[in-house]
Structures are given as C-alpha cells and as structure tokens.
Design an enzyme around this catalytic site. Sequence first.
Site: not given
Ligand code: HSE
Length: 333
Positions: A20, A111, A138, A140, A142, A193, A196, A211, A308
């Site tokens: 990120v 988060k 929360v 990504g 959006i 990516g 986590e 989230k 991502g």
């Molecule tokens: N690891 C998280 C996911 C990344 O896969 O949604 C985004 O918060």
Amino acid sequence: MFMKDKNKSVKLAILGIGTVGGGTFRIIENSHDLILQRAGVDLRVSRVLARSPEKAYRLGIPEKAVTSHIEDILEDDSIDVVVEAIGGIEPATSYMLKAMQKGKSVVTPNKAAVAKNWAILHEAAEKNDVTFRFEAAVGGGIPIITSIKEQLVGNNFTEVRGILNGTSNYILTKMADDNLPYDEVLKDAQDKGFAEADPTADVEGLDAANKLSILIALCFNMYVDPETIPTRGISRINEADIRSAEENKQKIKLIASARLEEGKLTCKVGPELLTEEDVLYNVNDEYNAISVTGDAVGEIMMRGKGAGAFPTGSAVVGDIVSASSTILLKRHA
Ligand code: HSE
C-alpha cells in the site's frame, strides 16, 4: 505545467513502503500535477520510513528521504501528514498517536489498528485538532467510508452487508471457476499483494471482522470489538463444498453482515451460500462489495477492487488530499 506555489505545498511522510505504501507513492508521483490542478494541493513526499531501504530506492525515492528511525519523522515539524502503512496494531497505533500529538494529520489503511483502537485514535485526533482518515481500511478502493460519513449522513441505517476480504473472495472464485486447489490460489493471492503478511487474518475471517467493526461504528454509532464478532473463515472449505454449491446454482462467499433491529445489533462473519438473485453473487476475484440500507436512501451498493497496491493506494491518496485541503484552509485562515 503548473507553477510551484509554496502556499499549496503539503509535506507527507509514508511509514512503510510495502504494497500500500508503494502504491500510494506511485500514484502521488504519477498524479501530482492532476491533483494540483483539481484540488490545489502540491503534494510532496518528504520522508519515508522503510525497514529495507533498497525497496524504497527501487521506487525512485531519494536516499536522503529514507529513514529507519520514526523520530526523524515525528520530530520534523515541516511534515504535515503522516501515512501509516506498516500494518498491524503495534507499533502502528503508537506511531499514529505520537504523530497526532505533534500536530500532524494521519491517514491509514490499517483496519486492524483502527478497529482495535477506534476510541483512542478518534479522541487523539479531536484533542490535537488534526484530521484522521482511513478510507482504505474498508473495501480497498471503494469510497464507502466517506459515503457513509458524508453523503449518506442523513440516514438511519438498519443493515450493512458485504464481501469485505479480497483474498478470500479471490480464493473462492478461483477454486470454483478454475478448479484450482486452495493452497495454490492462496499463494497466487499473496504474490499479487492481496493477502496480509500473515494470511491467517484473511482466510479465517478476522480481517473481515475488523472491517465490519469499523462499518458498525460508522453506521450505528456503536463500538463492537472485532474479537467479539462471531467469525468463521474459509480455510475449511473444500472442493466438494464448492461443487455441491454449483450443483444447486449457488456460490459460497465470505459474508460480513450487521443488522440493527429495535435497538438490538446482530453481526457475524462467515461463509454463506448465495443464490443468483443475491446482489453479492456476481462479486468475484479480489472485488469487494458493500450494501448499506438507510431509511432515506433505501439499499445502496458499492462494488470495486478490495485489495492490491493501486486500488488501496487510490483511497489513501483521496484521504491525503482531503486532509491536505483542510491543512491549507487552516494555513490560509
Ligand atoms: N488482505 C486484505 C484483503 C487487503 O484481502 O482484502 C485489503 O484490506
């Protein structure tokens, strides 16, 4: 080209230059002039906290901007905004609190830290009169948090429901559509990516619970510790489960939901069987979707990439620009 205007310049520090942090840096580099034109903010990344400086150098960050000491950033009064992108609860929370105490605004996609330390982070922002934003925490890319807090602010919400973890949705989609085994898709999600550093939180539903805790706080003004949300993940779902769902024209999805009825909140995270009629049925791969129901707006759903570097970086940059606009307004007041 745009004239450099010192009065529009906002200095940033990015803590952590992983997926990120790196995505955020690259978006700022690519869109610097666009942001200046659209929002009147001249964004400057002046420091980067990096555990492995080589990664930062590879992104084109100059050596003098890179440090491995948080104090170099906290003690630098010229830094206006700190972007916390190291992840995890600690030391991330302490760094954010210290930055706010130093009068710096804070933006984070974290988060786990926001859900766990909701009250102390918000209190610190208020006490120190700084901006604290976490849109990327929360969904990504959006913009659901800003929508709930700003555009939908006049609604009493009764329900929030969604697919909130990109990694688990990617795994379930590839297992169903491409007949790929769980372990292979998880590895692919890590390489891309999405997952986590430790993917346990993704596949066991804990990331979705973090989230959901944030969405509950925003929609219902109630704090629920994510650890108390009834949570099941997808790690025990096998090919037979997926095929059996398919035979019934259903899909297995990891669903997070919360409902407020007569003042009573119910919430949970877990795999559910969805039929074709469900609005979340066609949300596939790393996409997330969040549906909220408000008394004025009715049901509204937003869908987009939930994980991502660039989708998440997009939300971080939006928050940085928003925080910067407030800083510039105060500077020129
Ligand atoms: N690891 C998280 C996911 C990344 O896969 O949604 C985004 O918060």
